[in-house]
Design a protein around this motif. Structure first.
Motif, PDB file in Angstrom:
ATOM      1  N   UNK A 155       6.494   5.023  -4.074  1.00  0.00           N
ATOM      2  CA  UNK A 155       7.731   4.574  -3.438  1.00  0.00           C
ATOM      3  C   UNK A 155       7.938   3.080  -3.634  1.00  0.00           C
ATOM      4  N   UNK A 156       6.864   2.308  -3.537  1.00  0.00           N
ATOM      5  CA  UNK A 156       6.980   0.856  -3.684  1.00  0.00           C
ATOM      6  C   UNK A 156       7.399   0.480  -5.104  1.00  0.00           C
ATOM      7  N   UNK A 157       6.818   1.148  -6.092  1.00  0.00           N
ATOM      8  CA  UNK A 157       7.193   0.875  -7.480  1.00  0.00           C
ATOM      9  C   UNK A 157       8.666   1.208  -7.702  1.00  0.00           C
ATOM     10  N   UNK A 158       9.101   2.350  -7.197  1.00  0.00           N
ATOM     11  CA  UNK A 158      10.510   2.745  -7.336  1.00  0.00           C
ATOM     12  C   UNK A 158      11.434   1.741  -6.656  1.00  0.00           C
ATOM     13  N   UNK A 159      10.968   1.140  -5.567  1.00  0.00           N
ATOM     14  CA  UNK A 159      11.798   0.202  -4.813  1.00  0.00           C
ATOM     15  C   UNK A 159      11.829  -1.187  -5.443  1.00  0.00           C
ATOM     16  N   UNK A 160      10.939  -1.438  -6.399  1.00  0.00           N
ATOM     17  CA  UNK A 160      10.918  -2.736  -7.068  1.00  0.00           C
ATOM     18  C   UNK A 160       9.846  -3.690  -6.578  1.00  0.00           C
ATOM     19  N   UNK A 161       8.845  -3.178  -5.872  1.00  0.00           N
ATOM     20  CA  UNK A 161       7.748  -4.023  -5.388  1.00  0.00           C
ATOM     21  C   UNK A 161       6.844  -4.428  -6.550  1.00  0.00           C
ATOM     22  N   UNK A 162       6.046  -5.460  -6.324  1.00  0.00           N
ATOM     23  CA  UNK A 162       5.121  -5.945  -7.351  1.00  0.00           C
ATOM     24  C   UNK A 162       3.750  -5.301  -7.255  1.00  0.00           C
ATOM     25  N   UNK A 163       3.291  -5.032  -6.024  1.00  0.00           N
ATOM     26  CA  UNK A 163       1.923  -4.537  -5.875  1.00  0.00           C
ATOM     27  C   UNK A 163       1.756  -3.858  -4.527  1.00  0.00           C
ATOM     28  N   UNK A 164       0.777  -2.952  -4.450  1.00  0.00           N
ATOM     29  CA  UNK A 164       0.403  -2.304  -3.192  1.00  0.00           C
ATOM     30  C   UNK A 164      -1.117  -2.331  -3.086  1.00  0.00           C
ATOM     31  N   UNK A 179      13.313 -10.118  -3.368  1.00  0.00           N
ATOM     32  CA  UNK A 179      13.385  -8.653  -3.302  1.00  0.00           C
ATOM     33  C   UNK A 179      12.873  -8.094  -1.985  1.00  0.00           C
ATOM     34  N   UNK A 180      12.426  -8.967  -1.081  1.00  0.00           N
ATOM     35  CA  UNK A 180      11.783  -8.502   0.150  1.00  0.00           C
ATOM     36  C   UNK A 180      12.640  -7.503   0.910  1.00  0.00           C
ATOM     37  N   UNK A 181      13.878  -7.837   1.194  1.00  0.00           N
ATOM     38  CA  UNK A 181      14.692  -6.994   2.058  1.00  0.00           C
ATOM     39  C   UNK A 181      15.127  -5.698   1.375  1.00  0.00           C
ATOM     40  N   UNK A 182      15.389  -5.738   0.086  1.00  0.00           N
ATOM     41  CA  UNK A 182      15.788  -4.506  -0.602  1.00  0.00           C
ATOM     42  C   UNK A 182      14.620  -3.528  -0.671  1.00  0.00           C
ATOM     43  N   UNK A 183      13.414  -4.044  -0.912  1.00  0.00           N
ATOM     44  CA  UNK A 183      12.233  -3.178  -0.928  1.00  0.00           C
ATOM     45  C   UNK A 183      11.958  -2.654   0.478  1.00  0.00           C
ATOM     46  N   UNK A 184      12.074  -3.532   1.465  1.00  0.00           N
ATOM     47  CA  UNK A 184      11.866  -3.111   2.852  1.00  0.00           C
ATOM     48  C   UNK A 184      12.795  -1.966   3.222  1.00  0.00           C
ATOM     49  N   UNK A 185      14.080  -2.111   2.896  1.00  0.00           N
ATOM     50  CA  UNK A 185      15.055  -1.074   3.257  1.00  0.00           C
ATOM     51  C   UNK A 185      14.754   0.246   2.562  1.00  0.00           C
ATOM     52  N   UNK A 186      14.337   0.176   1.293  1.00  0.00           N
ATOM     53  CA  UNK A 186      14.025   1.397   0.556  1.00  0.00           C
ATOM     54  C   UNK A 186      12.814   2.103   1.174  1.00  0.00           C
ATOM     55  N   UNK A 187      11.796   1.353   1.530  1.00  0.00           N
ATOM     56  CA  UNK A 187      10.605   1.962   2.119  1.00  0.00           C
ATOM     57  C   UNK A 187      10.877   2.470   3.529  1.00  0.00           C
ATOM     58  N   UNK A 188      11.707   1.737   4.272  1.00  0.00           N
ATOM     59  CA  UNK A 188      12.039   2.189   5.625  1.00  0.00           C
ATOM     60  C   UNK A 188      12.773   3.527   5.582  1.00  0.00           C
ATOM     61  N   UNK A 189      13.622   3.714   4.572  1.00  0.00           N
ATOM     62  CA  UNK A 189      14.333   4.972   4.449  1.00  0.00           C
ATOM     63  C   UNK A 189      13.415   6.154   4.214  1.00  0.00           C
TER      64      UNK A 189
END
Length: 249
Positions: A155-164, A179-189
């Motif tokens: 999910x993080x990769x799909x959302x555009x995160x750099x690492x988990x 990219x913090x908020x866009x990744x946050x919103x994608x993961x929250x969903x």
């Protein structure tokens, strides 16, 4: 940041939490105030305010306190006009330190931060004098039970995160600052509200401290964090296990 999180674990013993609770609330309310005034009072339309509300939950701030702070900040009555400030310098043992704050009086805050450095064996530098040695990134955390390691990574990769990174403490997702908020919103969903979502300064290299050096550095950081205008302190130190144990004894 390893050093800073270890500092938290060492210094925030039982009994100290209650003494600092009001100060934590005051700092979060200040961020809610600035976030509300920088955009809409609706968290759904204001990413910074959403992050501030998440920070309020981290310190167990009651919901009605959060709502009152938003209402007060969005009113026409004005009130304190806070501006963001950042200070940088070196502490004992050459430890690089970044201080972020919100203040209604730049001169007062700068003077107090400079005095803290001078009194505790450090020196305040110019802007960017130490931040070049840190990466400014977004960090999102979830408890381990929120998702499996594979599901979170996908999910993080799909959302555009750099690492988990997944440990027994939970999942930590790092992103580019913007990219913090866009990744946050994608993961929250997908996984619900995160435990935290904020910008962080991560050191590129660290300074390993002995016990005496650690006591001096931690004292300076403690004094800085006690300042009402200071929101967060970051440093590039690392504590060996035996030093951390000695300090906790």
């Amino acid at each position: 940041m390893a050093g800073h999180s270890q500092f938290k674990n060492i210094m925030h013993r039982k009994g100290a939490q209650d003494a600092k609770r009001a100060k934590q609330f005051a700092k979060v309310i200040r961020e809610i105030t600035v976030a509300t005034r920088s955009g809409m009072p609706d968290p759904a339309m204001n990413p910074r305010l959403r992050a501030a509300i998440t920070a309020a939950r981290e310190v167990n701030m009651p919901k009605d306190t959060v709502e009152r702070a938003i209402k007060k900040a969005s009113g026409a009555g004005g009130g304190e006009d806070y501006v963001a400030v950042r200070y940088e310098g070196y502490g004992p043992a050459g430890v690089a330190i970044i201080i972020e704050g919100l203040t209604d009086n730049r001169n007062r805050t700068a003077s107090e931060v400079r005095a803290a450095f001078s009194k505790h064996g450090g020196s305040m530098g110019e802007t960017n004098s130490v931040s070049f040695g840190f990466d400014h990134i977004g960090v999102i955390t979830y408890p381990q039970e929120a998702a499996s390691e594979d599901d979170m990574l996908e999910a993080a990769i799909e959302a555009g995160a750099d690492n988990v990174e997944t440990t027994e403490d939970g999942h930590e997702i790092t992103t580019a600052m913007e990219a913090l908020m866009s990744v946050r919103d994608a993961l929250e969903g997908r996984f619900g509200e995160p435990r935290s979502a904020k910008l962080d300064w991560r050191p590129q290299t660290t300074v390993t401290l002995d016990e005496d050096q650690a006591r001096s550095v931690l004292k300076l950081i403690d004094v800085l964090e006690e300042n009402d205008d200071v929101q967060a302190v970051y440093a590039n130190f690392d504590l060996p296990d035996e030093v951390a144990e000695a300090l906790a004894a």
